[in-house]
Design a protein around this motif. Structure first.
Motif, mmCIF file in Angstrom:
data_model
loop_
_atom_site.group_PDB
_atom_site.id
_atom_site.type_symbol
_atom_site.label_atom_id
_atom_site.label_comp_id
_atom_site.label_asym_id
_atom_site.label_seq_id
_atom_site.Cartn_x
_atom_site.Cartn_y
_atom_site.Cartn_z
ATOM 1 N N ALA A 111 0.834 -1.211 0.000
ATOM 2 C CA ALA A 111 0.000 0.000 0.000
ATOM 3 C C ALA A 111 0.865 1.257 0.000
ATOM 4 O O ALA A 111 0.542 2.243 -0.673
ATOM 5 C CB ALA A 111 -0.938 -0.014 1.204
ATOM 6 N N MET A 112 1.970 1.219 0.739
ATOM 7 C CA MET A 112 2.879 2.370 0.765
ATOM 8 C C MET A 112 3.522 2.572 -0.620
ATOM 9 O O MET A 112 3.681 3.705 -1.072
ATOM 10 C CB MET A 112 3.966 2.163 1.824
ATOM 11 N N ASN A 113 3.862 1.480 -1.278
ATOM 12 C CA ASN A 113 4.435 1.552 -2.619
ATOM 13 C C ASN A 113 3.434 2.157 -3.605
ATOM 14 O O ASN A 113 3.780 3.017 -4.425
ATOM 15 C CB ASN A 113 4.887 0.161 -3.066
ATOM 16 N N VAL A 114 2.191 1.712 -3.529
ATOM 17 C CA VAL A 114 1.133 2.262 -4.385
ATOM 18 C C VAL A 114 0.980 3.756 -4.123
ATOM 19 O O VAL A 114 0.884 4.566 -5.054
ATOM 20 C CB VAL A 114 -0.206 1.514 -4.161
ATOM 21 N N ASN A 115 0.980 4.151 -2.851
ATOM 22 C CA ASN A 115 0.821 5.553 -2.488
ATOM 23 C C ASN A 115 1.984 6.399 -3.008
ATOM 24 O O ASN A 115 1.768 7.482 -3.563
ATOM 25 C CB ASN A 115 0.697 5.695 -0.972
ATOM 26 N N GLN A 116 3.210 5.905 -2.852
ATOM 27 C CA GLN A 116 4.373 6.641 -3.353
ATOM 28 C C GLN A 116 4.283 6.858 -4.851
ATOM 29 O O GLN A 116 4.598 7.935 -5.354
ATOM 30 C CB GLN A 116 5.671 5.901 -3.002
ATOM 31 N N ASN A 117 3.836 5.839 -5.558
ATOM 32 C CA ASN A 117 3.712 5.969 -7.003
ATOM 33 C C ASN A 117 2.610 6.966 -7.373
ATOM 34 O O ASN A 117 2.756 7.726 -8.336
ATOM 35 C CB ASN A 117 3.466 4.599 -7.644
#
Length: 185
Positions: A111-117
């Motif tokens: 979820a953090m990776n998705v948010n960063q992107n």
């Protein structure tokens, strides 16, 4: 009677870097859906005592699916062409989790990776003066992703640490039933 804008006019307002970044986001989110469904299957089939963890991940996958469907609609409208995204999605790195806590931690990383992107795409859209994409991301993506991250963090903070004893395992099972059972997933 006005004619619809030609394909070239639609493409003129959509910067190629933004288009490529949204394509990447769609692929990333489809991968996350795949992982969430894999987690759900694991906990529903192999960890009968943690069935609500499985249902939670099914609910997360459904929410992510709605989100990716909106992104695909946007991409098809903005690029002037219809695309198929379900091909070439990587399989999850693994399909076994030591505990519900490990799965939630992995989901939080995703979820953090998705948010960063998403934040990267937002910044890219702002740099290219793409107000339509910026507005879309703010109203349809970023807030929902932050809400999902908060929910995962809350569950992680309430989850018993490693179930190494039968008492810890009981605590994990109680968390499953009491914390995740009342979720509408």
């Amino acid at each position: 009677m006005t004619t619809p804008p030609r394909r070239s006019q639609a493409l003129n307002s959509y910067h190629p870097a933004c288009e490529a970044a949204v394509d990447h986001q769609i692929q990333l989110e489809l991968y996350v859906i795949y992982v969430y469904k894999s987690m759900a299957t694991y906990f529903e089939e192999n960890q009968v005592t943690l069935k609500y963890v499985g249902k939670f991940f099914l609910g997360q996958a459904a929410q992510m699916k709605e989100h990716v469907d909106r992104l695909i609609r946007l991409q098809n409208q903005r690029s002037g062409q219809t695309r198929v995204y379900h091909r070439n999605i990587d399989t999850p790195d693994y399909n076994y989790w030591d505990s519900g806590l490990k799965a939630l931690e992995h989901a939080l990383d995703l979820a953090m990776n998705v948010n960063q992107n998403l934040l990267y795409i937002h910044q890219l859209a702002m740099a290219n003066n793409d107000a339509r994409l910026t507005d879309f991301l703010e109203h349809n993506c970023v807030y929902n992703q932050v809400k999902s991250i908060k929910e995962l963090r809350d569950h992680i903070s309430n989850f018993p640490v490693f179930p190494s004893t039968s008492e810890d395992s009981l605590a994990e099972n109680l968390f499953d039933k009491l914390s995740l059972n009342d979720k509408k997933n």
